[in-house]
Enzyme design. Structure first.
Site, PDB file in Angstrom:
ATOM      1  N   GLY A 113      30.444  42.169  45.893  1.00  0.00           N
ATOM      2  CA  GLY A 113      30.207  42.917  44.723  1.00  0.00           C
ATOM      3  C   GLY A 113      30.185  41.523  43.848  1.00  0.00           C
ATOM      4  N   TYR A 119      32.117  32.867  43.746  1.00  0.00           N
ATOM      5  CA  TYR A 119      32.683  32.238  44.989  1.00  0.00           C
ATOM      6  C   TYR A 119      32.259  30.632  45.188  1.00  0.00           C
ATOM      7  CZ  TYR A 119      33.349  37.069  46.631  1.00  0.00           C
ATOM      8  OH  TYR A 119      34.079  38.312  46.875  1.00  0.00           O
ATOM      9  N   HIS A 125      36.897  33.159  41.965  1.00  0.00           N
ATOM     10  CA  HIS A 125      37.578  33.544  43.096  1.00  0.00           C
ATOM     11  C   HIS A 125      38.238  32.126  43.935  1.00  0.00           C
ATOM     12  CE1 HIS A 125      36.765  37.339  42.393  1.00  0.00           C
ATOM     13  NE2 HIS A 125      35.561  37.460  42.954  1.00  0.00           N
TER      14      HIS A 125
END
Ligand SMILES: Cc1cc2nc3c(=O)[nH]c(=O)nc-3n(C[C@H](O)[C@H](O)[C@H](O)COP(=O)(O)O)c2cc1C
Length: 208
Positions: A113, A119, A125
């Site tokens: 998602g 990322y 993250h």
């Protein structure tokens, strides 16, 4: 003997396929390719009673194992973990005598998602998606398998139907190229994902 260079087993897991926007479409591009066995784990084992011997026989009969699933909590849906825990046993998959998977290739096909910008080491993250996949990569390594860079679809919530279709066609191309051995795997390993420089890694035959 199969007429293809490599037989491919796609182990697919999505616990709520009726709600899927992306993977429901992606699988339509690969599930009927010749030389490919498509195996939906939630469909086969809705009660999680995985048939270990059947799964091991399937693995033995294929050269390339594809693990296809959405990312849930920076990991796999539960049935894939259960499948790893039950199927990849000592003395068969790993350990001194466990050589059933030796030399086979493993490819992760995943969707997130979260957008790619999240990322990153400095993103929300804190890690790349390749880093979140380390448990799978190391599992493959312990089983003496050859782990390939993953096929990644980031940012699923905002993808248009056209973009999903484009990913589907790329997925189809990669699976056909892996089956036929028309992919430059050394080149592919230079990149974090198998689907970023596709033209470069597909050999002339497959590009044409
Ligand atoms: C239980 C659950 C956990 C999720 N965890 C993550 C996550 O850790 N990281 C992420 O980027 N997306 C996460 N998502 C979003 C899914 O990865 C995303 O909805 C999926 O890849 C879209 O594919 P689909 O349309 O086939 O369902 C999660 C979704 C669910 C339902």
């Amino acid at each position: 003997m199969s007429k293809y260079k490599n037989n491919i087993l796609i182990l697919f897991a999505h616990p709520a396929l009726q709600k899927s926007r992306v993977n429901r479409h992606l699988i339509t591009y690969v599930r009927n390719i010749e030389g490919v066995t498509f195996h939906d784990l939630y469909e086969a084992y809705p009660d999680f009673h995985i048939h270990i011997k059947k799964e091991q026989n399937l693995l033995e009969a294929h050269d390339i194992i594809v693990l296809h699933h959405p990312i849930f909590w920076f990991s796999t849906p539960a049935i894939i973990k259960e499948w790893f825990d039950l199927v990849l046993v000592h003395g068969w998959a790993f350990g001194r005598e466990g050589r059933a998977l030796q030399g086979k290739k493993m490819l992760s096909v995943i969707s997130t998602g979260g957008r790619e910008s999240l990322y990153q080491t400095k993103g929300f993250h804190g890690h790349t998606i390749g880093e979140f996949l380390y448990p799978i990569q190391q599992t493959a390594r312990v089983c003496r398998m050859d782990y390939l860079p993953p096929f990644v679809v980031h940012g699923t919530h905002t993808l248009t139907p056209e973009e999903i279709g484009a990913y589907g066609r790329e997925y189809q191309k990669i699976i056909a190229a892996l089956r036929d051995g028309n992919i430059d795997l050394e080149k592919a390993r230079e990149y974090p994902m198998i689907n970023v420089h596709l033209k470069e890694i597909l050999t002339a035959e497959e590009n044409g």
